[in-house]
Each structure stands twice: as C-alpha cells, then as structure tokens.
Scaffold this motif. Structure first.
Motif, PDB file in Angstrom:
ATOM      1  N   ASN A 183       0.846  -1.193   0.000  1.00  0.00           N
ATOM      2  CA  ASN A 183       0.000   0.000   0.000  1.00  0.00           C
ATOM      3  C   ASN A 183       0.881   1.243   0.000  1.00  0.00           C
ATOM      4  O   ASN A 183       1.551   1.544   0.997  1.00  0.00           O
ATOM      5  CB  ASN A 183      -0.927  -0.013   1.211  1.00  0.00           C
ATOM      6  N   ALA A 184       0.885   1.952  -1.114  1.00  0.00           N
ATOM      7  CA  ALA A 184       1.723   3.150  -1.238  1.00  0.00           C
ATOM      8  C   ALA A 184       1.225   4.274  -0.344  1.00  0.00           C
ATOM      9  O   ALA A 184       2.026   5.015   0.251  1.00  0.00           O
ATOM     10  CB  ALA A 184       1.753   3.600  -2.703  1.00  0.00           C
ATOM     11  N   LEU A 185      -0.089   4.412  -0.219  1.00  0.00           N
ATOM     12  CA  LEU A 185      -0.639   5.506   0.573  1.00  0.00           C
ATOM     13  C   LEU A 185      -0.294   5.361   2.049  1.00  0.00           C
ATOM     14  O   LEU A 185      -0.096   6.367   2.746  1.00  0.00           O
ATOM     15  CB  LEU A 185      -2.157   5.561   0.383  1.00  0.00           C
ATOM     16  N   ASP A 186      -0.194   4.132   2.548  1.00  0.00           N
ATOM     17  CA  ASP A 186       0.131   3.931   3.958  1.00  0.00           C
ATOM     18  C   ASP A 186       1.513   4.468   4.310  1.00  0.00           C
ATOM     19  O   ASP A 186       1.751   4.897   5.443  1.00  0.00           O
ATOM     20  CB  ASP A 186       0.056   2.442   4.301  1.00  0.00           C
ATOM     21  N   ILE A 187       2.431   4.441   3.370  1.00  0.00           N
ATOM     22  CA  ILE A 187       3.755   5.020   3.620  1.00  0.00           C
ATOM     23  C   ILE A 187       3.641   6.526   3.813  1.00  0.00           C
ATOM     24  O   ILE A 187       4.242   7.105   4.734  1.00  0.00           O
ATOM     25  CB  ILE A 187       4.716   4.683   2.466  1.00  0.00           C
ATOM     26  N   ALA A 188       2.867   7.183   2.957  1.00  0.00           N
ATOM     27  CA  ALA A 188       2.690   8.630   3.080  1.00  0.00           C
ATOM     28  C   ALA A 188       1.996   8.989   4.397  1.00  0.00           C
ATOM     29  O   ALA A 188       2.371   9.976   5.056  1.00  0.00           O
ATOM     30  CB  ALA A 188       1.878   9.150   1.893  1.00  0.00           C
ATOM     31  N   SER A 213       0.733  12.691  -4.065  1.00  0.00           N
ATOM     32  CA  SER A 213       1.320  11.868  -5.134  1.00  0.00           C
ATOM     33  C   SER A 213       0.982  10.394  -4.921  1.00  0.00           C
ATOM     34  O   SER A 213       0.684   9.665  -5.877  1.00  0.00           O
ATOM     35  CB  SER A 213       2.843  12.057  -5.171  1.00  0.00           C
ATOM     36  N   ALA A 214       1.027   9.951  -3.648  1.00  0.00           N
ATOM     37  CA  ALA A 214       0.709   8.553  -3.359  1.00  0.00           C
ATOM     38  C   ALA A 214      -0.756   8.247  -3.645  1.00  0.00           C
ATOM     39  O   ALA A 214      -1.091   7.182  -4.169  1.00  0.00           O
ATOM     40  CB  ALA A 214       1.051   8.232  -1.907  1.00  0.00           C
ATOM     41  N   SER A 239      -4.702   5.554  -7.016  1.00  0.00           N
ATOM     42  CA  SER A 239      -5.986   5.573  -7.722  1.00  0.00           C
ATOM     43  C   SER A 239      -5.818   5.375  -9.222  1.00  0.00           C
ATOM     44  O   SER A 239      -6.618   4.680  -9.857  1.00  0.00           O
ATOM     45  CB  SER A 239      -6.712   6.899  -7.456  1.00  0.00           C
ATOM     46  N   ASP A 240      -4.778   5.955  -9.808  1.00  0.00           N
ATOM     47  CA  ASP A 240      -4.608   5.889 -11.263  1.00  0.00           C
ATOM     48  C   ASP A 240      -3.941   4.610 -11.735  1.00  0.00           C
ATOM     49  O   ASP A 240      -4.200   4.156 -12.858  1.00  0.00           O
ATOM     50  CB  ASP A 240      -3.779   7.089 -11.750  1.00  0.00           C
ATOM     51  N   GLU A 241      -3.076   4.021 -10.906  1.00  0.00           N
ATOM     52  CA  GLU A 241      -2.297   2.879 -11.373  1.00  0.00           C
ATOM     53  C   GLU A 241      -2.601   1.584 -10.615  1.00  0.00           C
ATOM     54  O   GLU A 241      -2.761   0.540 -11.223  1.00  0.00           O
ATOM     55  CB  GLU A 241      -0.793   3.195 -11.270  1.00  0.00           C
TER      56      GLU A 241
END
Length: 795
Positions: free
Chosen positions: A650-655, A682-683, A688-690
């Motif tokens: 999960n990329a958003l969890d890093i942010a 950006s995350a 959402s897009d990728e």
C-alpha cells in the motif's frame, strides 16, 4: 427416348416430358447423395416448381429445348424402382395450379411426394441441431475435467484465490511441528553447527525443495574464554560469578556452560578496578545529571537494559569517558511470572556481519581488518541477584505493594574489580539456502528467514522453534508444488548461522549477493523467534505491508474463540531481518507470540539472550498450537506476496506513516509537513490511477503490472539514510518502540539539542528526513510519468 424426340416441337409431348422430369427429380433427390451434391440439379428442382407455369405460357415455347431423359442417370437403383405408370402428365400447356385442379391423379401423386421431401429436410436439420448441441455439451465436460484433473505447469497461478492458499495451509499441523522441534533438539545434543546445517539441508531436500545449498563464510567470532568472568567487591574481597553465585568450582559445575556464556560478544577484555556509578537506563538526561555531580572517567557504569538500543547507550558512556559497564535487567521490567533473578544472559555488541570485513563479504581473498573488539568499554552482563549484593540491598523488592526498582544509593560508594576474558578466532559459519523457482517472475524473490544453532554460542534452543516453523511451511508448500502448482515469484528459504553473534550469517550472504538482492528482492518474512511468550500476538510490518498483516490478524481472530486485539506496528526488531531492512530497504513482516508485559514495558529487553531450553519452550506452548498459528499466518502472507499479480503493498500507507511521524513537539518541521502533504497527494494519485486499475483483471496489462510492481518494491529504499546513531535503524520508517510514533532520528537529535544547547545535530537530522520524503515523492511522480509515456506511446 432419342435425341430426335427431345427436339420435337409438339407441345403435348413436351408437357408430358416436363411432368415426367419434375416427378423424377422430386422423388429421386431426397434419397441419393450424388444428387444432393449437384448444385445445378438442386436449383433446377426448386426453380421448376415455381417457374413451370411461366415457362409453359411464354411465347415461343415450341422453340424451348428440354433436356432428354436419357441425359439423366436413370440406371440408379432408386430411379428404377419408381412406379411411373400412375403418373398422368397433362396434355395441354396449362399452368401448374390449374392442372392440379383438373388432373386429380397427378395432384394426388405430387402432393404426396412434396410433404415427404419437406419432412425429410426437417428431420435432417433436427438431427444436425441435436448433434451440434451434444458435441457442445461434450466439449464443455471434456474441458472441465481436463482443467480439474490435469493441471499444467504452463498455467500461471496468479488467478488462484484465497481457497488455494487455505488448501496449502490446512496441511500444516501442530503435531508435525512438535515432532520436528524435538528431532532438532536431539540433533543439537549430538552434532555441531555443521552437522545441524547438513541435517537441515537433507530434510529440505527430502521435502522436494529443488535446490538447497550450504553457503560457508569464514568469520572473526568473539567467543567465551576458558573460565567465566567475575566481579569482586574490593571492600570485602568477595568474588562473584555473573549469576551472583560465589566464585567456586562447585558453582561452576552446577551452572555448567550457561555461566561461560554470560558475556558480551566483542567487548573489550581485561581487568578494571573502579567505582560503580548507577546511571539507570543511561539516556542523555541521566548522563548529564551524573556528570554534573562526579567525575566519571574510567569508572564503571551500572546500567539497566531497555528503553533505548544498547549500542546507543554504550556510545554515550564511551563518549562520557567510562571504562566499564555492568549490565543488568531490572526485575520490575519483567513479567511477574518471570523469575530471572539468578539467570545469566549473553548479548552481542556487533551491529552486524563479520567485524573483520565491514561492508563487504568474507570470501576468500578479502582483506581482513584487525578488530578483536568493537568498543573500548569492558562490558559484562550480570544477574539482578548480583546487583542486589553490590548495592547491599536486603529489601524484598517491593515498595507500597509495587515493584521497587534496583538502584545504588547516591551517598554510598562501591568499588569493584571486573575481570573479562574472551577468545577471538576465525571460524566457519554456514547458511542453508533453498530455492523454489517462480513460474512467471522467477527473477523476483520473496525471502523467508529462520536461524539455526551455531557452535560455540550460547545453549538456548529457540532456534529449534524457528527451524521447525520454516520446515513445516516448506512441507505444506512442496506438497502442492508436486501436484503441478507453482507461485509466480521465486521463494528463497534461508536458515541463517551465527545469528546470536550479530546476524553474521545473513549479513555476509547479503553483502555477497547485494547487487542481485537490491534489484530482485520484493519482501522478507522473518521467523526469527516465533514463540517468546504465550499471551499476545505481536505483529511487526513495514508501513506498506501493515494493511495486509492487519487483515491476517483479523482473520486469525475470527477463527479463535478468544483473541485479544493486536496492533501492527513498524518497530525495530531483533534478528536477521536487520540487513534486509537497513541495507536493502525491503518490506518486512514478522509474527511472534510474546508476553503482554514484554510488549508494554521497556523495549530492547530482547537484546538479552537468556538460554531457553526445550522444556521451557514446551511449557509455553505444550501443544504447539501457537507455533501452528505463526506458521499459517506467515505462510499466507508469503503466498500472497509470492503469487498475487500485483504486489499487495500500500503506497498511501507510507505517506500516512510519514505524516504521523512528524507529529510531536519538535519545532521547525513546517517544511517537512508541507512536503509530506505533497507526498500524500502523489501517493493517492498513484494508488488511484495505477494500482486500482491493475488490480482489475479486465484492465490488467502485463507490461504495466511489471512496471507497477517495480515501483512498489522500491518504495522503502527512499527512506534509507547513511548515518544514524548506533543501534538505530537506517530505515527511518521504523520507530524505536510501540510507544513512540515520531522519527527516531528526530527524537534523538531533539534530546541532544535540549541537553547540549546545540542546533546543528537537529538540523542535520531534519535534512535527512527532508531528503527522504522528497526522494519518495520524486519516486512516485517519476513512476506516474513513465506510465503516461507508455500510455501515449501505445496510443
């Protein structure tokens, strides 16, 4: 009839010939395949029915040339059987429908023939339709059973769902883990580390693991001396062993090898006589207070383990000028059920790897540095019972019903003589490495790590739990692999050697294959010490994997009648995961059962290694159900990471973790907060897009999925910093413990700023965090730009 008769202009004769020819064609066509294949004849038979009247009434009909009956194949058996005497052709050139009204015999015969033809055509169509339906159903059945009973290695397993994982995991049984555990303990009593490594290799190979290797490294190890260390009270001359027992041959014989292994590996060795100064936990405030009251140069610090990394506290003591350290664990920091007053422990002062080859592998031909010790301090672990004797404490350890911490009175002085002897020598350390090659992405690795016993190390047997768990998962996995299934990504199983001496086996292997591992490793699953207690499940995971681990914890609780709520955190852990977290930036997971108090009280107590025998482990988990749970939880995470088309990161969890880590009392973080907000944007856009389209099989494009996974597996590398305080993680996404959520390097720098009134260290730490956040944002934006470029190129 001859050719001359065929050309007669007589209308009546021609009408007779036409009628004869019509009936002949109608009766012959349905029964002879030779004519069904003749397109001209079929067309003539069909058109004649509708065009006869027009042809009979056309002007100049007497010039119409009708084909002779001799030109037809009248020798056919079906034609020869026809009863032509009953046919009375019309003698006048009238239309067909009028002739049917006038000539009853003809109409009767003809109308009897036509329905026969239509009925046969209908039956033929019905037969063809039924045959097609039967073949279609038969084809479906063949395809279904072929798929069920004949799995193909060429079929990607990316579409397999949760049910397949459960089929693999249900074969893991507590009884098998217990049996393996006992076999390993028995093997330990009769074999050295080389024999244990070979036995593990033999067992993994017998389970079907394709390629199992023994990887050896010659390393500089610091081992106990021929006799145990000692502490002597100068005032009375009493000599004590580290466990608090008086120095005597009887005490040595009673304690056995455990007394020898009460030492700090890679400590300085020798003898030091000096005053004992109680520094409590040895943090910056403690040292500042003590240095204001007395001279600490070449004195002996009485230090409690916990709250901060030991290497960090030793660096502060060394910098302050201390000459020696007596290290202990306060009983108040341990669970009430733990009675360790007289228990000794060992620990390592090695941050990782072979000290003689720092940063590069210990292979043949490598330059060896002379580093017999890694600190100038003489460090000796001692028991709480010995501390009580040093401070002359006769109290029962309680104060108003609560546990009273051990402390040396400020107005009392103690002088002791500490004697430490260890041996430094080169020895071979062996790793066992087994490979299961992936199906579609064999160049992407999920590494699963356990550890085994190393000769000349302490006599604890927790390693047998670790090895039994990884072996149980290999057995379940290979049972399915033998039936034709295979994960998409490769799985590498590692049993590390030399873990207790500073993770030397995993470090040297990692340094040996660093370039390949940096590019190809997607995750590390640690099975370091699966059962440390029996009261609570403690889950540690990288921020990108916390969501996945939380789902597994929730599912595990739903299967059990009683399950205390468990949190998932990113905190520093002990064991061989260290190299993969701090040097490769690899997302990591570890499940372990612990005592509740061990989770809630001061961290870093696990740096102390108490020899824990097989009996103690079986008392904590008599039926090995906890071992089974750890195996299944870890196994399901391994399967998902190794087999899902899109990595479950999960990329958003890093942010979000970055934003939470900036909350606190530190000043001058407004710039970091603004940058963290941009990182989150950006995350979110990236996810959402990728990520969401890639998780939809209908929109999944292999090239884009590969690009997406490459970005996901490299996210944490942006948060590796070069220089950190000793004992701190280089991966700043990990916190010191569960009680703190801020970036650890900022907390440490802030403490320095308060005590030293200097802003330089704090500004340097801020700069490191800023560069890490900025690097992560650039990482996501660059990934989005690459995807846009590929999309434009395809258009």
């Amino acid at each position: 009839m001859g050719e001359n008769e065929a050309s007669l202009p007589n209308t009546s004769l021609q009408g007779r010939k036409m009628a004869y020819q019509k009936v002949n064609a109608d009766q012959r066509a349905p029964g002879h395949s030779q004519y069904l294949d003749n397109d001209d004849l079929q067309a003539t038979a069909l058109d004649l029915e509708w065009d006869m009247e027009k042809e009979l009434e056309e002007p100049g009909f007497d010039q119409f040339q009708l084909d002779s009956a001799e030109n037809q194949n009248l020798e056919n058996s079906e034609t020869a059987d026809l009863n032509l005497d009953s046919i009375q052709p019309a003698t006048s050139p009238k239309g067909r429908f009028q002739r049917l009204q006038e000539e009853t015999d003809y109409a009767t015969c003809y109308t009897r023939s036509a329905p026969k033809s239509n009925h046969c055509n209908f039956c033929r169509l019905l037969k063809i339709l039924c045959t097609a339906i039967i073949l279609f159903i038969f084809g479906i059945l063949i395809g279904y059973y072929a798929h069920e009973n004949c799995p193909s290695n060429a079929t990607s397993s990316g579409t397999l769902d949760h049910q397949l994982y459960q089929e693999i995991l249900k074969t893991i049984r507590a009884e098998d883990i217990k049996k393996t555990f006992r076999n390993l303990v028995q093997l330990y009593r009769s074999e050295d580390d080389t024999g244990i490594s070979k036995a593990i290799k033999t067992q993994w190979t017998s389970l079907g693991l394709e390629d199992v290797q023994l990887v050896n490294y010659s390393m500089l190890l610091n081992l106990p001396g021929p006799s145990p260390s000692s502490v002597t009270l100068s005032s009375s001359g009493q000599c004590f062993h580290p466990n608090g027992q008086p120095c005597s041959e009887d005490a040595r014989a009673q304690s056995g090898q455990d007394l020898l292994y009460s030492y700090a590996a890679y400590s300085a060795k020798g003898t030091l006589e000096a005053k004992v100064i109680d520094v409590s936990y040895g943090n910056i405030d403690d040292l500042k207070r003590i240095k204001q009251m007395r001279n600490v140069t070449n004195q002996i610090a009485l230090l409690k383990l916990g709250k901060l990394p030991l290497l960090y506290k030793l660096s502060l003591l060394e910098k302050a000028g201390f000459g020696g350290v007596l290290l202990y664990i306060d009983p108040c920091d341990l669970p009430k059920t733990a009675n360790l007053s007289y228990d000794t422990f060992m620990l390592s002062l090695n941050p990782g790897g072979d000290p003689s080859t720092p940063g590069y592998p210990s292979v043949v031909g490598s330059f060896r540095q002379d580093r017999p010790n890694l600190t100038s301090l003489l460090v000796q672990p001692i028991s709480a019972a010995l501390v009580a004797k040093l401070i002359s404490s006769s109290k029962d350890g309680t104060r108003n019903g609560a546990c009273a911490p051990l402390e040396l009175p400020h107005n009392e002085e103690r002088i002791v003589n500490m004697h430490i002897q260890t041996v430094t020598e080169f020895k071979t350390v062996t790793n066992v490495v087994g490979y299961l090659k992936g199906l579609t992405s064999p160049d992407r690795y999920v590494i699963v790590g356990s550890h085994h016993h190393t000769a000349s190390s302490y006599s604890g047997q927790e390693w047998a739990s670790s090895t039994a768990v990884i072996t149980a998962f290999i057995q379940a996995l290979m049972f399915r692999v033998k039936r034709g299934w295979r994960p998409d990504r490769s799985i590498i199983f590692c049993s590390w050697g030399g873990t207790v001496l500073g993770n030397v086996g995993s470090y040297e292997w990692g340094e040996d294959f660093k370039k390949v591992l940096q590019r190809n490793v997607v995750a590390y699953v640690s099975l370091h010490s699966p059962v440390k207690g029996n009261s609570s499940l403690h889950s540690v995971a990288s921020p990108s994997l916390q969501q996945l681990v939380a789902e597994k914890n929730k599912l595990n609780c739903s299967r059990r009648a009683q399950c205390p709520e468990t949190n998932v955190s990113s905190v520093q852990i002990q064991g061989d995961a260290d190299y993969f977290i701090n040097h490769l930036g690899v997302p990591t997971v570890q499940f372990a059962y612990e005592d509740t108090k061990a989770v809630q009280d001061p961290s870093f107590l696990s740096e102390a290694l108490f020899p824990k025998g097989a009996k103690k482990i079986e008392e904590m988990d008599p039926f090995f159900k906890l071992h089974e749970t750890i195996t299944k939880l870890s196994g399901e995470v391994i399967l998902q990471i190794a087999n899902e088309p899109v990595l479950p990161f999960n990329a958003l969890d890093i942010a979000l973790e970055v934003q939470n880590s900036l909350k606190g009392d530190q000043h001058n973080t407004h710039q970091l907060l603004a940058l963290a907000s941009h990182l989150r944007e950006s995350a979110e856009l990236f996810q959402s897009d990728e990520m969401r389209p890639a998780n939809d099989p209908k929109e999944r494009v292999p090239l884009r999925v590969r690009m997406l996974n490459d970005i996901l597996q490299d996210m944490e590398k942006n948060f590796l910093v070069q220089q950190v305080p000793p004992g701190f993680y280089r991966n700043i996404l990990y916190h010191l413990d569960d009680k703190t959520s801020q970036f650890s390097i900022l907390l440490e720098a802030w403490e320095h700023r308060k005590s030293l009134a200097s802003n330089e260290t704090f500004q340097e730490a801020l700069s490191k965090v800023l560069h890490s956040i900025n690097s992560a944002q650039v990482h996501f934006k660059a990934g989005l730009n690459v995807f846009d470029s590929v999309l434009d190129g395809n258009n």
